[in-house]
Design a protein around this motif. Structure first.
Motif, short mmCIF file in Angstrom:
data_model
loop_
_atom_site.label_atom_id
_atom_site.label_comp_id
_atom_site.label_asym_id
_atom_site.label_seq_id
_atom_site.Cartn_x
_atom_site.Cartn_y
_atom_site.Cartn_z
N PHE A 447 95.18 51.19 -60.19
CA PHE A 447 94.78 53.11 -60.89
C PHE A 447 93.19 52.88 -61.07
O PHE A 447 92.68 53.89 -60.77
CB PHE A 447 94.97 52.75 -62.19
CG PHE A 447 95.03 53.00 -62.82
CD1 PHE A 447 95.66 55.14 -62.97
CD2 PHE A 447 94.31 53.41 -64.25
CE1 PHE A 447 95.50 55.84 -63.59
CE2 PHE A 447 93.77 54.62 -65.28
CZ PHE A 447 94.35 55.37 -65.32
N LEU A 448 92.64 51.91 -61.31
CA LEU A 448 91.06 52.15 -61.85
C LEU A 448 90.25 52.04 -60.62
O LEU A 448 89.02 52.86 -60.38
CB LEU A 448 90.63 50.85 -62.96
CG LEU A 448 90.76 50.47 -64.29
CD1 LEU A 448 90.53 49.04 -64.87
CD2 LEU A 448 91.30 51.58 -65.00
N THR A 449 90.06 51.54 -59.65
CA THR A 449 89.38 51.64 -58.40
C THR A 449 90.23 52.58 -56.97
O THR A 449 89.16 52.60 -56.88
CB THR A 449 89.84 49.92 -57.83
OG1 THR A 449 91.08 49.81 -57.39
CG2 THR A 449 88.71 48.91 -58.67
N VAL A 450 91.52 52.79 -57.11
CA VAL A 450 91.00 53.76 -56.21
C VAL A 450 91.53 55.01 -56.81
O VAL A 450 90.99 56.01 -56.17
CB VAL A 450 93.03 53.40 -55.28
CG1 VAL A 450 93.39 54.42 -54.46
CG2 VAL A 450 92.40 51.98 -55.11
N GLU A 451 92.79 55.63 -58.41
CA GLU A 451 92.64 56.64 -58.98
C GLU A 451 91.83 57.33 -59.82
O GLU A 451 91.59 58.60 -59.42
CB GLU A 451 94.34 56.36 -59.08
CG GLU A 451 95.76 56.39 -58.49
CD GLU A 451 96.82 56.26 -58.91
OE1 GLU A 451 97.74 56.09 -58.27
OE2 GLU A 451 97.05 55.15 -60.19
N MET A 452 91.76 56.61 -60.55
CA MET A 452 90.66 56.92 -61.08
C MET A 452 88.79 57.40 -60.98
O MET A 452 88.49 58.51 -61.19
CB MET A 452 89.80 55.89 -61.94
CG MET A 452 90.79 55.91 -63.47
SD MET A 452 91.18 57.62 -64.83
CE MET A 452 89.83 58.17 -65.33
N PRO A 453 88.60 56.96 -60.31
CA PRO A 453 87.15 57.18 -59.29
C PRO A 453 87.75 59.09 -58.37
O PRO A 453 86.50 59.74 -58.60
CB PRO A 453 87.14 56.85 -57.94
CG PRO A 453 87.19 55.10 -58.82
CD PRO A 453 89.27 55.36 -59.52
N LEU A 454 88.57 58.98 -57.63
CA LEU A 454 88.74 60.25 -57.59
C LEU A 454 89.76 61.39 -58.40
O LEU A 454 89.65 62.75 -58.68
CB LEU A 454 90.42 60.07 -55.81
CG LEU A 454 90.02 59.70 -55.11
CD1 LEU A 454 91.11 59.18 -54.03
CD2 LEU A 454 88.77 59.99 -54.40
N ALA A 455 89.88 61.22 -60.11
CA ALA A 455 90.51 62.22 -60.77
C ALA A 455 89.76 62.59 -61.70
O ALA A 455 90.32 63.08 -62.51
CB ALA A 455 91.90 61.17 -61.11
#
Length: 536
Positions: A447-455
């Motif tokens: 969640f912190l390294t994949v999703e959050m940078p995009l969201a």
């Protein structure tokens, strides 16, 4: 199986909040209305006044929807397919009316159309035409953003190929581009109709009791006549219609989501001159009410003056607090409401975009998503009065709770937060998550390294939208806010309800301040420029 249990446990928190602060007040309101039996509720629908309200709601919302589509589609082409100077700023100019407080828009149109106003000679003050014009003013942005996002992603080479084969520009548009845009146009029209049918502040300000839609009629029945049976009947009818519209909008939205990457805008050609002229006219029309409001706020006893703005900090016999104090209250409440709405809405968006396997799991997630769209169409007046009915006595005597108004406003903003963040999370390729997990990353680390940078940009935009909506929320807040700690929209409405040029001038100045605040927020939101953000 363990993963599904984990998701269900996470989903229980937002469902509990939605149940307590939305479903419980709405159902409590309906239960009080049904105290005299179902026959009494059905009798309400047979009233001549009710039928007049229903007819006005249908035709005004339908006409405003048609006009918003006709005005907005050419503007979408200009702002999303052409390389025009200051394009991002023009996008902000189109979106600002959508997030303006409804009371501000009502005041602006009254100043524009009043006998002494710039368009006073048209004789539209207090007319149904003024209400329809204000509804179009609000909702052109929905068409522009929804259709523009789709148009921006269409590959122009298909239309160019048709032109090479001998098709005229009009033929290429009608046979290639328009069919591809129809799902987005239909989705936008559905959402616009929903917004128009549930408009409150602008209809109340411009129409008074002469022209009432379902939303203002619910307010009249609850706050003025204490007719809970009548209000319950209209609320239930409204909920049923909204559920159908939301389901239709969701289906159309899924159809319009099949788009590729954004295409580079093209330089305008001579053939684009008509659409550029059309866009200029629409932008000028959107600016006209606000310009009239600003000019009126700078007039005092026939002279240019800042006295109306100075009066914002002065005592007023019509108010229990100054307008400046109300502005401070609004800002504090908006910060809390936006934080709550984004935290809850972000969690909902994350849950509904998790990969699922199986028909039942997909059905559960779609139902979960739909449940959090219901506040979009249920009357804010119903929610506010429901709070009074259900949360004003034990076991939940919360009316004096300082968090109640921010939570009510967060419920109003919640659907827009979900609709802003969900498309961005849904666009993430699940293979990115799988690769991170295969390298040993925990679910939290993914969640912190994949999703959050995009969201994160979508979350910032959602925060801005929620903040702006909270600043202007009037329906639920008018029931819940205490006289000594009012919000600025409530103060504006009270000022225009009291006679006197001084009260009117102060209301104009307060409206301009509120409009400038929301415009500044939208400038920051537009700078995020995330595909799908702001599609409403």
């Amino acid at each position: 199986m363990a993963r599904h249990r984990h998701l269900l446990a996470l989903g229980a928190l937002p469902l509990a909040v939605l149940g307590l602060f939305f479903a419980y007040p709405v159902l409590g309101m309906a239960a009080r209305g049904f105290a005299d039996g179902p026959g009494a509720v059905l009798g309400v629908l047979a009233r001549e006044r009710t039928q007049q309200v229903l007819w006005f709601t249908l035709w005004s919302a339908g006409l405003a929807t048609v006009l918003a589509v006709l005005l907005g589609v050419p503007v979408a082409y200009t702002l999303y397919r052409l390389r025009v100077p200051g394009r991002w700023l023009l996008r902000v100019a189109v979106v600002v009316p959508f997030v303006l407080p409804t009371v501000v828009v009502g005041v602006a149109f009254r100043q524009l159309l009043a006998p002494g106003g710039w368009l006073g000679s048209l004789g539209l003050d207090g007319s149904a035409a003024a209400i329809v014009a204000a509804l179009v003013f609000f909702n052109v942005a929905v068409v522009v953003r929804t259709v523009g996002a789709m148009w921006e992603s269409l590959d122009p080479r298909r239309e160019e190929s048709a032109r090479v084969l001998g098709a005229t520009r009009a033929q290429a548009f009608l046979t290639i581009t328009l069919p591809a845009l129809l799902p987005a146009i239909a989705a936008a029209a559905t959402v616009v109709f929903l917004y128009c049918a549930t408009a409150f502040g602008v209809v109340l300000t411009l129409g008074g009791l002469r022209h009432a839609n379902i939303e203002t009629e619910i307010w009249l029945l609850t706050s003025q006549q204490l007719d809970l049976t009548g209000a319950a009947a209209l609320s239930i009818l409204q909920v049923l219609v909204i559920v159908v519209l939301l389901a239709l909008a969701a289906r159309l939205d899924r159809s319009s989501d099949r788009a590729g990457a954004a295409q580079e805008p093209a330089r305008p050609t001579r053939g684009d001159l008509p659409v550029l002229a059309w866009t200029s006219a629409v932008l000028a029309a959107l600016a006209l009410p606000l310009a009239a409001l600003v000019v009126r706020s700078l007039e005092y006893e026939g002279r240019w003056s800042l006295r109306n703005y100075a009066a914002l900090a002065g005592d007023n016999p019509a108010l229990a607090a100054t307008a400046a104090e109300a502005l401070s209250n609004s800002l504090q409440i908006a910060v809390v409401a936006a934080t709550f709405a984004v935290g809850l809405g972000g969690l909902v968006s994350w849950l509904v975009t998790q990969p699922t396997h199986g028909r039942w799991a997909s059905l559960v997630l779609r139902s979960f998503d739909t449940a959090f769209m219901l506040p979009l169409g249920v009357s804010a007046v119903t929610v506010g009065f429901g709070f009074l009915v259900t949360l004003g006595r034990p076991p939940l005597a919360l009316l004096d709770w300082p968090w109640l108004v921010p939570i009510a406003q967060a419920m109003v903003a919640l659907p827009l937060v979900v609709r802003t963040v969900t498309p961005v999370l849904r666009a993430i390729d699940d293979r990115q998550r799988q690769v991170a997990a295969s390298l040993g990353a925990s679910r939290w680390r993914v969640f912190l390294t994949v999703e959050m940078p995009l969201a994160w940009r979508a979350l910032l935009a959602a925060t801005g939208f929620a903040f702006a909506i909270s600043l202007g929320e009037f329906g639920a807040t008018s029931f819940l806010v205490r006289d000594e700690v009012p919000t600025l929209p409530v103060v504006i409405y009270r000022l225009i309800g009291h006679p006197g040029a001084a009260n009117a001038g102060t209301a104009m100045a307060a409206s301009v301040v509120l409009a400038l605040l929301t415009a500044a927020v939208m400038l920051l939101v537009e700078r995020t420029r995330v595909r799908g953000v702001g599609a409403f």
